[in-house]
Design a protein around this motif. Sequence first.
Motif, PDB file in Angstrom:
ATOM      1  N   UNK A 314       0.941  -0.995   0.037  1.00  0.00           N
ATOM      2  CA  UNK A 314       0.435   0.188   0.055  1.00  0.00           C
ATOM      3  C   UNK A 314       0.399   1.110   0.437  1.00  0.00           C
ATOM      4  N   UNK A 315       0.814   1.758  -1.344  1.00  0.00           N
ATOM      5  CA  UNK A 315       1.846   2.583  -1.525  1.00  0.00           C
ATOM      6  C   UNK A 315       0.997   4.539  -1.365  1.00  0.00           C
ATOM      7  N   UNK A 316       1.371   5.479  -1.602  1.00  0.00           N
ATOM      8  CA  UNK A 316       0.617   7.087  -0.561  1.00  0.00           C
ATOM      9  C   UNK A 316       1.025   7.580  -1.760  1.00  0.00           C
ATOM     10  N   UNK A 317       0.439   8.782  -2.316  1.00  0.00           N
ATOM     11  CA  UNK A 317       1.006   9.891  -2.871  1.00  0.00           C
ATOM     12  C   UNK A 317       0.295  11.076  -1.870  1.00  0.00           C
ATOM     13  N   UNK A 318       0.120  12.126  -2.818  1.00  0.00           N
ATOM     14  CA  UNK A 318      -0.847  13.382  -2.664  1.00  0.00           C
ATOM     15  C   UNK A 318      -2.172  13.357  -2.373  1.00  0.00           C
ATOM     16  N   UNK A 319      -2.322  12.201  -3.794  1.00  0.00           N
ATOM     17  CA  UNK A 319      -4.021  11.829  -3.733  1.00  0.00           C
ATOM     18  C   UNK A 319      -4.784  11.129  -2.352  1.00  0.00           C
ATOM     19  N   UNK A 320      -4.149  10.170  -1.834  1.00  0.00           N
ATOM     20  CA  UNK A 320      -4.152   9.442  -0.855  1.00  0.00           C
ATOM     21  C   UNK A 320      -3.210   7.637  -1.237  1.00  0.00           C
ATOM     22  N   UNK A 321      -4.238   7.224  -0.809  1.00  0.00           N
ATOM     23  CA  UNK A 321      -3.762   5.504  -0.043  1.00  0.00           C
ATOM     24  C   UNK A 321      -3.954   4.802  -1.720  1.00  0.00           C
ATOM     25  N   UNK A 322      -2.800   4.274  -2.240  1.00  0.00           N
ATOM     26  CA  UNK A 322      -3.215   3.181  -3.526  1.00  0.00           C
ATOM     27  C   UNK A 322      -2.046   1.914  -3.743  1.00  0.00           C
ATOM     28  N   UNK A 323      -2.784   1.109  -4.907  1.00  0.00           N
ATOM     29  CA  UNK A 323      -1.932   0.259  -5.176  1.00  0.00           C
ATOM     30  C   UNK A 323      -2.170  -0.296  -6.642  1.00  0.00           C
ATOM     31  N   UNK A 324      -0.859  -1.487  -6.739  1.00  0.00           N
ATOM     32  CA  UNK A 324      -0.614  -1.876  -8.818  1.00  0.00           C
ATOM     33  C   UNK A 324      -1.498  -2.987  -8.406  1.00  0.00           C
ATOM     34  N   UNK A 325      -2.300  -3.004  -8.960  1.00  0.00           N
ATOM     35  CA  UNK A 325      -3.589  -3.742  -9.926  1.00  0.00           C
ATOM     36  C   UNK A 325      -2.848  -4.323 -11.130  1.00  0.00           C
ATOM     37  N   UNK A 326      -2.453  -6.359 -11.038  1.00  0.00           N
ATOM     38  CA  UNK A 326      -2.504  -6.338 -12.038  1.00  0.00           C
ATOM     39  C   UNK A 326      -3.899  -6.744 -13.477  1.00  0.00           C
ATOM     40  N   UNK A 327      -3.729  -6.068 -14.209  1.00  0.00           N
ATOM     41  CA  UNK A 327      -4.772  -6.376 -15.235  1.00  0.00           C
ATOM     42  C   UNK A 327      -4.755  -6.351 -17.109  1.00  0.00           C
ATOM     43  N   UNK A 328      -4.320  -7.805 -18.163  1.00  0.00           N
ATOM     44  CA  UNK A 328      -4.622  -7.616 -18.949  1.00  0.00           C
ATOM     45  C   UNK A 328      -2.639  -7.378 -18.885  1.00  0.00           C
ATOM     46  N   UNK A 353     -12.119  -5.658  -4.231  1.00  0.00           N
ATOM     47  CA  UNK A 353     -13.222  -6.935  -4.750  1.00  0.00           C
ATOM     48  C   UNK A 353     -12.667  -8.213  -3.524  1.00  0.00           C
ATOM     49  N   UNK A 354     -10.992  -8.531  -3.705  1.00  0.00           N
ATOM     50  CA  UNK A 354     -10.670  -9.495  -2.231  1.00  0.00           C
ATOM     51  C   UNK A 354     -10.450 -10.507  -3.491  1.00  0.00           C
ATOM     52  N   UNK A 355     -10.380  -9.512  -4.758  1.00  0.00           N
ATOM     53  CA  UNK A 355     -10.105 -11.246  -5.755  1.00  0.00           C
ATOM     54  C   UNK A 355      -9.057 -10.510  -6.864  1.00  0.00           C
ATOM     55  N   UNK A 356      -8.219  -9.488  -6.298  1.00  0.00           N
ATOM     56  CA  UNK A 356      -6.939  -9.069  -7.759  1.00  0.00           C
ATOM     57  C   UNK A 356      -6.292  -9.644  -6.821  1.00  0.00           C
ATOM     58  N   UNK A 357      -5.075  -9.526  -7.970  1.00  0.00           N
ATOM     59  CA  UNK A 357      -3.728 -10.124  -7.938  1.00  0.00           C
ATOM     60  C   UNK A 357      -2.998  -8.174  -8.153  1.00  0.00           C
ATOM     61  N   UNK A 358      -2.101  -8.249  -6.241  1.00  0.00           N
ATOM     62  CA  UNK A 358      -1.125  -7.256  -6.305  1.00  0.00           C
ATOM     63  C   UNK A 358       0.418  -7.223  -7.052  1.00  0.00           C
ATOM     64  N   UNK A 359       0.367  -6.185  -7.551  1.00  0.00           N
ATOM     65  CA  UNK A 359       2.044  -6.378  -8.348  1.00  0.00           C
ATOM     66  C   UNK A 359       2.894  -6.404  -6.577  1.00  0.00           C
ATOM     67  N   UNK A 360       3.932  -7.245  -6.723  1.00  0.00           N
ATOM     68  CA  UNK A 360       4.431  -8.012  -4.849  1.00  0.00           C
ATOM     69  C   UNK A 360       6.183  -7.526  -5.353  1.00  0.00           C
ATOM     70  N   UNK A 361       6.740  -7.978  -5.783  1.00  0.00           N
ATOM     71  CA  UNK A 361       8.550  -7.407  -6.478  1.00  0.00           C
ATOM     72  C   UNK A 361       8.495  -7.153  -7.613  1.00  0.00           C
ATOM     73  N   UNK A 362       8.896  -5.694  -7.185  1.00  0.00           N
ATOM     74  CA  UNK A 362       9.158  -4.647  -7.889  1.00  0.00           C
ATOM     75  C   UNK A 362       8.100  -3.294  -8.586  1.00  0.00           C
ATOM     76  N   UNK A 363       7.257  -3.460  -7.128  1.00  0.00           N
ATOM     77  CA  UNK A 363       6.310  -2.286  -7.330  1.00  0.00           C
ATOM     78  C   UNK A 363       6.607  -0.830  -7.176  1.00  0.00           C
ATOM     79  N   UNK A 364       7.608  -0.947  -6.899  1.00  0.00           N
ATOM     80  CA  UNK A 364       8.688  -0.085  -6.847  1.00  0.00           C
ATOM     81  C   UNK A 364       9.216   0.683  -8.266  1.00  0.00           C
ATOM     82  N   UNK A 365       9.094  -0.369  -9.110  1.00  0.00           N
ATOM     83  CA  UNK A 365       9.536   0.589 -10.258  1.00  0.00           C
ATOM     84  C   UNK A 365       8.567  -0.091 -11.525  1.00  0.00           C
ATOM     85  N   UNK A 366       7.582   0.411 -11.357  1.00  0.00           N
ATOM     86  CA  UNK A 366       6.096  -0.154 -11.656  1.00  0.00           C
ATOM     87  C   UNK A 366       5.111   1.346 -11.696  1.00  0.00           C
ATOM     88  N   UNK A 367       4.632   1.795 -12.900  1.00  0.00           N
ATOM     89  CA  UNK A 367       3.948   2.626 -12.778  1.00  0.00           C
ATOM     90  C   UNK A 367       2.289   2.731 -13.289  1.00  0.00           C
TER      91      UNK A 367
END
Length: 377
Positions: A314-328, A353-367
């Motif tokens: 769980x990361x944060x920026x000026x807008x709030x907390x966020x995560x990176x989810x893998x989609x397609x 929703x609780x069924x997502x895939x989150x970016x784990x290793x490498x989550x600081x390199x993605x955008x």
Amino acid sequence: MKGTLKFLPISLAMILAFSCAENDSVEAKKAELEKLKAEVIELNGTIRELESELTQLDSGFAQQNQKSILITTADARKGNFEHFVEVTGAVLSKKNVSISAETAGRIVEVPAIEGMRVSRGQVLAEIDSESIQRNIEEIENSLDLARTLFEKQERLWKQQIGTEVQYLEAKSRKEGLERNLNSLKTQLDKAFVRAPFDGTIETVQVRLGELVQPGAPMFQFVGENDLFIEADISESYVGVLGKGDSVRVSFPSIGQEIKTRVSSVGSIINPNNRTFKVEVFMPKLDLVKPNMLAVMKIKDYENPEAVVVPSKLVLSDNRGDYVFVVEEGKAQKIYVKRGKTFQQDAEILEGLAGNEQLVDKGFREVGDNFNVNIAQQ
């Protein structure tokens, strides 16, 4: 010989000329190399400037030009989330007593030492009782005579010989000596300081040959049974914890954890540190000793239908907390509302929703919208 000498200056001139030509060639090549390097640096800079301009002007070009980043994933889960308050306490004993002398005298023996485990009734120290023993011997001799006289007087009284006064006097003397003997034996027993129950000698406060008086402290003694855990809880948790509530207790020194219950909750707030005392029942464990450090985990929150993710993702920026989810095959930036966090888990109240895939290793390199390639785990 003269002919040879004539050609020597010509040979030296040719060698020198060839050497100069070779040096000029090396310097020229070095100069050419430096020129090409400068051109490459300038060209790379120009390429980067053009790519940056095209990325801002054409989103399609940005997506095509973007390289895939190798990542691993972690699954969000939906289930029970518990939050605990960790409080440091200590193992105490209700049988923590000071053993004192019950009779006056000089210490003649101290078999007990600090840290010694003893059983109930075991002798810890002996006080000089020579005078008491002599008095007992004298009383026993007198009692033998008194019993003999009483028995004779009793036989005569049954035969209606002698007076009743003589019989009563003999009986009274015998019974009086018996009481005195029992009293002296009680005093003699008090000369032996014994353990009141099974436990451990914490401190020894007397020395061999020392004179003690009744009430003088001799040993600090801690029982091995009736242990409990005591901790100071912040007043902000008043009402959260009650008698009978379940708690987890871990002992860092021995690496054990138990589940037990609250046995008592204090009703007074300490004005010095704004805490109240809590006692927790301690079942018998062989390795747990009085004064051992204990960490109490008190559950103050539970959500059986929570969405739970690793808190580090769980990361944060000026807008709030966020995560990176893998989609397609792309990393999507999803803003979430975070609830409570405990250890490595974070509760997500909104956004997943609780069924997502989150970016784990490498989550600081993605955008957002970065191409990703999931590594085989």
